[in-house]
Structure formats: C-alpha cells, structure tokens
Design a protein around this motif. Sequence first.
Motif, PDB file in Angstrom:
ATOM      1  N   VAL A  40      -1.485 -10.695  -4.109  1.00 33.01           N
ATOM      2  CA  VAL A  40      -0.763 -11.765  -3.276  1.00 33.01           C
ATOM      3  C   VAL A  40      -1.327 -13.181  -3.225  1.00 33.01           C
ATOM      4  O   VAL A  40      -0.695 -14.711  -3.444  1.00 33.01           O
ATOM      5  CB  VAL A  40       0.291 -11.744  -3.617  1.00 33.01           C
ATOM      6  CG1 VAL A  40       1.837 -12.099  -3.684  1.00 33.01           C
ATOM      7  CG2 VAL A  40       0.685 -10.424  -4.981  1.00 33.01           C
ATOM      8  N   LEU A  41      -1.915 -12.716  -1.903  1.00 31.83           N
ATOM      9  CA  LEU A  41      -2.159 -13.490  -0.509  1.00 31.83           C
ATOM     10  C   LEU A  41      -3.072 -14.556  -1.584  1.00 31.83           C
ATOM     11  O   LEU A  41      -3.309 -15.780  -0.786  1.00 31.83           O
ATOM     12  CB  LEU A  41      -2.146 -12.951   1.152  1.00 31.83           C
ATOM     13  CG  LEU A  41      -2.080 -13.379   2.181  1.00 31.83           C
ATOM     14  CD1 LEU A  41      -0.987 -14.475   2.014  1.00 31.83           C
ATOM     15  CD2 LEU A  41      -2.255 -12.493   3.284  1.00 31.83           C
ATOM     16  N   LEU A  42      -4.048 -14.190  -1.561  1.00 31.66           N
ATOM     17  CA  LEU A  42      -5.153 -14.860  -2.037  1.00 31.66           C
ATOM     18  C   LEU A  42      -4.818 -16.248  -3.175  1.00 31.66           C
ATOM     19  O   LEU A  42      -5.204 -17.251  -3.333  1.00 31.66           O
ATOM     20  CB  LEU A  42      -6.728 -13.725  -2.523  1.00 31.66           C
ATOM     21  CG  LEU A  42      -7.812 -14.874  -3.528  1.00 31.66           C
ATOM     22  CD1 LEU A  42      -8.259 -15.827  -1.910  1.00 31.66           C
ATOM     23  CD2 LEU A  42      -8.128 -13.866  -3.803  1.00 31.66           C
ATOM     24  N   PHE A  43      -3.308 -15.005  -4.421  1.00 31.20           N
ATOM     25  CA  PHE A  43      -3.644 -16.314  -5.272  1.00 31.20           C
ATOM     26  C   PHE A  43      -2.723 -17.710  -4.257  1.00 31.20           C
ATOM     27  O   PHE A  43      -2.336 -18.760  -4.643  1.00 31.20           O
ATOM     28  CB  PHE A  43      -2.412 -15.763  -6.188  1.00 31.20           C
ATOM     29  CG  PHE A  43      -3.521 -15.162  -7.331  1.00 31.20           C
ATOM     30  CD1 PHE A  43      -3.692 -16.041  -8.057  1.00 31.20           C
ATOM     31  CD2 PHE A  43      -3.866 -14.204  -7.165  1.00 31.20           C
ATOM     32  CE1 PHE A  43      -4.499 -15.978  -9.381  1.00 31.20           C
ATOM     33  CE2 PHE A  43      -4.731 -13.675  -8.304  1.00 31.20           C
ATOM     34  CZ  PHE A  43      -4.818 -14.737  -9.131  1.00 31.20           C
ATOM     35  N   ALA A  44      -1.753 -17.307  -3.108  1.00 31.29           N
ATOM     36  CA  ALA A  44      -1.137 -17.879  -2.332  1.00 31.29           C
ATOM     37  C   ALA A  44      -1.385 -19.379  -1.399  1.00 31.29           C
ATOM     38  O   ALA A  44      -0.968 -20.204  -1.491  1.00 31.29           O
ATOM     39  CB  ALA A  44      -0.008 -17.308  -1.659  1.00 31.29           C
ATOM     40  N   ILE A  45      -3.058 -18.592  -1.164  1.00 34.02           N
ATOM     41  CA  ILE A  45      -3.991 -19.441   0.209  1.00 34.02           C
ATOM     42  C   ILE A  45      -4.573 -20.451  -1.136  1.00 34.02           C
ATOM     43  O   ILE A  45      -4.553 -21.108  -1.060  1.00 34.02           O
ATOM     44  CB  ILE A  45      -4.451 -18.599   0.854  1.00 34.02           C
ATOM     45  CG1 ILE A  45      -3.386 -18.022   1.817  1.00 34.02           C
ATOM     46  CG2 ILE A  45      -5.627 -20.032   1.570  1.00 34.02           C
ATOM     47  CD1 ILE A  45      -4.624 -16.945   2.186  1.00 34.02           C
ATOM     48  N   LEU A  46      -5.029 -19.691  -1.975  1.00 28.95           N
ATOM     49  CA  LEU A  46      -5.570 -21.126  -3.205  1.00 28.95           C
ATOM     50  C   LEU A  46      -4.336 -21.933  -3.770  1.00 28.95           C
ATOM     51  O   LEU A  46      -5.022 -22.937  -4.236  1.00 28.95           O
ATOM     52  CB  LEU A  46      -5.695 -20.037  -4.630  1.00 28.95           C
ATOM     53  CG  LEU A  46      -6.439 -20.749  -5.227  1.00 28.95           C
ATOM     54  CD1 LEU A  46      -7.814 -21.052  -5.567  1.00 28.95           C
ATOM     55  CD2 LEU A  46      -6.789 -19.408  -6.261  1.00 28.95           C
ATOM     56  N   SER A  47      -3.233 -21.343  -4.295  1.00 29.87           N
ATOM     57  CA  SER A  47      -2.659 -22.748  -4.659  1.00 29.87           C
ATOM     58  C   SER A  47      -2.224 -23.084  -3.584  1.00 29.87           C
ATOM     59  O   SER A  47      -2.242 -24.472  -3.715  1.00 29.87           O
ATOM     60  CB  SER A  47      -1.183 -22.101  -5.030  1.00 29.87           C
ATOM     61  OG  SER A  47      -0.124 -23.468  -5.611  1.00 29.87           O
ATOM     62  N   ASN A  48      -1.752 -22.969  -2.055  1.00 28.94           N
ATOM     63  CA  ASN A  48      -1.722 -24.311  -1.061  1.00 28.94           C
ATOM     64  C   ASN A  48      -2.790 -24.736  -1.037  1.00 28.94           C
ATOM     65  O   ASN A  48      -3.075 -26.627  -0.590  1.00 28.94           O
ATOM     66  CB  ASN A  48      -1.276 -23.150   0.471  1.00 28.94           C
ATOM     67  CG  ASN A  48      -0.765 -24.064   1.022  1.00 28.94           C
ATOM     68  OD1 ASN A  48      -1.644 -24.099   2.185  1.00 28.94           O
ATOM     69  ND2 ASN A  48      -0.230 -24.911   0.564  1.00 28.94           N
ATOM     70  N   SER A  49      -3.894 -24.205  -1.271  1.00 28.43           N
ATOM     71  CA  SER A  49      -5.353 -24.676  -0.783  1.00 28.43           C
ATOM     72  C   SER A  49      -5.525 -26.140  -1.836  1.00 28.43           C
ATOM     73  O   SER A  49      -5.944 -27.294  -1.618  1.00 28.43           O
ATOM     74  CB  SER A  49      -6.563 -24.010  -1.246  1.00 28.43           C
ATOM     75  OG  SER A  49      -6.645 -23.038  -0.111  1.00 28.43           O
ATOM     76  N   LEU A  50      -4.889 -26.083  -3.149  1.00 29.95           N
ATOM     77  CA  LEU A  50      -5.268 -27.208  -3.866  1.00 29.95           C
ATOM     78  C   LEU A  50      -4.523 -28.229  -4.261  1.00 29.95           C
ATOM     79  O   LEU A  50      -4.813 -29.264  -3.769  1.00 29.95           O
ATOM     80  CB  LEU A  50      -5.083 -26.504  -5.624  1.00 29.95           C
ATOM     81  CG  LEU A  50      -5.963 -25.373  -6.406  1.00 29.95           C
ATOM     82  CD1 LEU A  50      -5.431 -24.806  -7.338  1.00 29.95           C
ATOM     83  CD2 LEU A  50      -7.317 -25.595  -6.123  1.00 29.95           C
TER      84      LEU A  50
ATOM     85  N   ILE B 252       1.821 -21.280   7.391  1.00 28.85           N
ATOM     86  CA  ILE B 252       1.804 -19.481   6.530  1.00 28.85           C
ATOM     87  C   ILE B 252       3.176 -19.245   6.694  1.00 28.85           C
ATOM     88  O   ILE B 252       3.438 -18.588   5.127  1.00 28.85           O
ATOM     89  CB  ILE B 252       1.607 -19.235   8.186  1.00 28.85           C
ATOM     90  CG1 ILE B 252      -0.204 -20.076   7.743  1.00 28.85           C
ATOM     91  CG2 ILE B 252       1.421 -17.481   7.470  1.00 28.85           C
ATOM     92  CD1 ILE B 252      -0.829 -18.857   9.563  1.00 28.85           C
ATOM     93  N   CYS B 253       4.530 -19.541   7.189  1.00 23.47           N
ATOM     94  CA  CYS B 253       5.425 -19.009   6.675  1.00 23.47           C
ATOM     95  C   CYS B 253       5.930 -20.094   5.136  1.00 23.47           C
ATOM     96  O   CYS B 253       6.891 -18.949   4.441  1.00 23.47           O
ATOM     97  CB  CYS B 253       6.414 -19.506   7.612  1.00 23.47           C
ATOM     98  SG  CYS B 253       6.692 -18.970   9.356  1.00 23.47           S
ATOM     99  N   ASN B 254       5.809 -20.851   5.339  1.00 19.87           N
ATOM    100  CA  ASN B 254       5.985 -21.839   4.268  1.00 19.87           C
ATOM    101  C   ASN B 254       5.808 -21.132   2.657  1.00 19.87           C
ATOM    102  O   ASN B 254       5.562 -21.162   1.557  1.00 19.87           O
ATOM    103  CB  ASN B 254       5.926 -22.946   4.265  1.00 19.87           C
ATOM    104  CG  ASN B 254       7.249 -24.055   4.876  1.00 19.87           C
ATOM    105  OD1 ASN B 254       8.468 -23.735   5.157  1.00 19.87           O
ATOM    106  ND2 ASN B 254       6.709 -25.117   5.454  1.00 19.87           N
ATOM    107  N   VAL B 255       4.194 -21.161   2.656  1.00 19.37           N
ATOM    108  CA  VAL B 255       3.432 -20.273   1.937  1.00 19.37           C
ATOM    109  C   VAL B 255       3.890 -18.725   1.249  1.00 19.37           C
ATOM    110  O   VAL B 255       4.140 -18.794   0.181  1.00 19.37           O
ATOM    111  CB  VAL B 255       2.198 -20.403   2.304  1.00 19.37           C
ATOM    112  CG1 VAL B 255       1.006 -19.267   1.148  1.00 19.37           C
ATOM    113  CG2 VAL B 255       0.875 -20.957   2.433  1.00 19.37           C
ATOM    114  N   LEU B 256       3.575 -18.307   2.773  1.00 18.92           N
ATOM    115  CA  LEU B 256       4.537 -17.003   1.884  1.00 18.92           C
ATOM    116  C   LEU B 256       5.636 -16.810   1.232  1.00 18.92           C
ATOM    117  O   LEU B 256       5.952 -16.227   0.643  1.00 18.92           O
ATOM    118  CB  LEU B 256       4.418 -16.044   3.784  1.00 18.92           C
ATOM    119  CG  LEU B 256       3.249 -15.330   4.486  1.00 18.92           C
ATOM    120  CD1 LEU B 256       3.706 -14.940   5.281  1.00 18.92           C
ATOM    121  CD2 LEU B 256       2.768 -14.952   3.499  1.00 18.92           C
ATOM    122  N   LYS B 257       6.896 -17.654   1.525  1.00 18.62           N
ATOM    123  CA  LYS B 257       7.848 -17.827   1.685  1.00 18.62           C
ATOM    124  C   LYS B 257       8.224 -17.939  -0.171  1.00 18.62           C
ATOM    125  O   LYS B 257       7.995 -17.394  -1.694  1.00 18.62           O
ATOM    126  CB  LYS B 257       8.500 -18.524   2.198  1.00 18.62           C
ATOM    127  CG  LYS B 257      10.234 -18.779   1.906  1.00 18.62           C
ATOM    128  CD  LYS B 257      10.797 -20.111   2.089  1.00 18.62           C
ATOM    129  CE  LYS B 257      12.200 -20.130   1.101  1.00 18.62           C
ATOM    130  NZ  LYS B 257      13.663 -20.997   2.084  1.00 18.62           N
TER     131      LYS B 257
END
Length: 335
Positions: free
Chosen positions: A283-293, A39-44
Amino acid sequence: MNKILSILKKREATLSIIILLLGIFVSIRVPSFFTYENICNVLKSYSVVGIFSLGVLLVIIGGGFDVSFSAIAQVSQYLVVWLLLKHIHGNLFIAFILAIAIGTLMGLFNGFLIDHYKMPAIIITISTQNLFYGILYVVSKGKLLYEVPSYIWPLSNTKIFAAAAENGSIYGLSTVTVLWFALSVLFAFILHKSVIGRSVYLVGGNALAAQRVGINVRKTILFVYGLSGAIAGVASIAHVSIIQTVIPNSIVGTEMSVIAAVVLGGASITGGKGSVLGTFLGVLLFAILSNSLTLLRISSYWYNVFTGAIILLSIAVNALQELAQARRKIRVKVD
C-alpha cells in the motif's frame, strides 16, 4: 552471510528497498516530497486503501477472493449515514458499530454462498458486488447525502504530532491513519498468534488437509468473509470522514488498487501465503507512486499502467517462487 541473503529474498525486504530508492529519486527531483507535511498527507489519502487491504489479505490467505468489499463499504456507508441523520441519535462509536454489523452480514452472505455452492469465490463476489451496488443505486436513486454527522469529521481532521505550516495551517498524522496502523497490528496478531489465524493459513494452503487435522473449514470461511465485511464497514466510515459527503459510487472502483497492493506484498492468489507487513509496504509503495506522479506532473493515466504491470509482475514472481518450492520438495523426496 546466508542469513542476510535469506532476509533479502523476502518480499518485504525487496519492497522496502524499492520504496527507499523511489523515495530518494523523487526527493532529488522534488525536494517537497520528503517533508513531514507531504508524508502525512500521503498516508491519510491511502488510509482507506490500507484498511481495505487488511480484509482482502485475510480472504486471499484463506484461499478465497473478494471484489465485493467496495460495494459492501458503499452500502454500509450510505445506510449508516442515512440512519444517523434520520432515525438514530448517535456518535462515532455507534457509527462504527452499525457499519461493522452491516458489513459483517454482507460478508457472511458471501461466505455462505461460497461454502454452500462450492463455486469460485471470484464469480460469487462479482455477482454480489453487482447485487449490493445495484440495490443501493436503485433504492437511493443515486442521490448524494451532502450532510454528514459532525461527530464523524474528527476521525480524519484530528491531528497527532501536529505542526504548523508557514501559512498557519495545521498538519500532522491523521487519526484515520492511526486507525489503519492499529488495525494492521491487530490483524498481524490474529494471523500469527491466534488459533483461528493459523487455521486461515492452513485452509488457504490446503483445505482438504486442514479438514483432516480437525479444522472446521466452513466456520473458517465464514470467519474470513465475515471479518472482511466488518473491515469494509470500518473503511466506509473512514472514507466518509475524509470526503465528508456520501456519494453512491465513490468507493466502487477501488478494487484493483487494493488487490494489487495485497498481491504486491507477497500474498499468493492460490492462498496460504501473505503477511500484514508485506501488505502495508505494498500500500505504501502505491501511495508513494501516486504522489510521485502528481509531484512530477506525469499523467495520472500512468498509474493504471503501473497498477496492471505490478499485478502481472507480482503474480509471475509468486508463480516462480511456488514452482521453485515444488522442485525443492521433489528433490528432497527423490533423495
């Protein structure tokens, strides 16, 4: 019951539900997704996009449009690091002051052109994007700056609420993420609690009506684009603290992700509508989406597909909402 239904109709509530469901799905498939370290890495990794989105949100609420913010950040970043290495003995505070000053000047240049020539903002900012970026590349000749002042590094390297991994590495909430959160709170205050913030909403909703009630439209436009440029300057320092190298073309190209997040958060392309919370969730949704892929080992090309689809869907939803509001107004007038 009606109050609950009205809350669920809001874009922020919809995004929160989507983020929750997506998070649960990915966590089931990849248990490492829902860990403090990830989570910290995704937010950063999305902090720079988050900071950019605040400036873009302000412009869109004010009835404008801006695709030059990436070029403004690129110029600010390169020029500030070059000055700090060659001519100025500074610190992190001076780096931010220089970047904000440079970004504000370029943003005000955008605002002046848009207000003076009364041309569509998208045309002006596409032109200035190419102008700013082109001048930078010609002057720098595409040369990378491998050396970055060491006092910029802690902006991304310093961890808050730190913890140690099994291999001994330290992880936690990066200060660049805290900067994003702090700016979000500041912008929410400006937009909803200040006179200039309410003026931005009024000008974006109907510039002629705003002018009739005594709002200085020119000053509001200059404020919007000037502050957007300043935010691009802040984002440029945040970006260089993360990659610790200045590459003349490393920021240009991020426009679609930022604009998509803002529009997804409920900002109307026609102006006068949008919120910091909605943009944050976008922004959070895009971050999670990118990390999920990445975690699901799906091709990164799908990210571009999802980005384009989300923009189209968001614009369609905004258009339908505005049509519904217009119909309700007509019914009230008829009654």
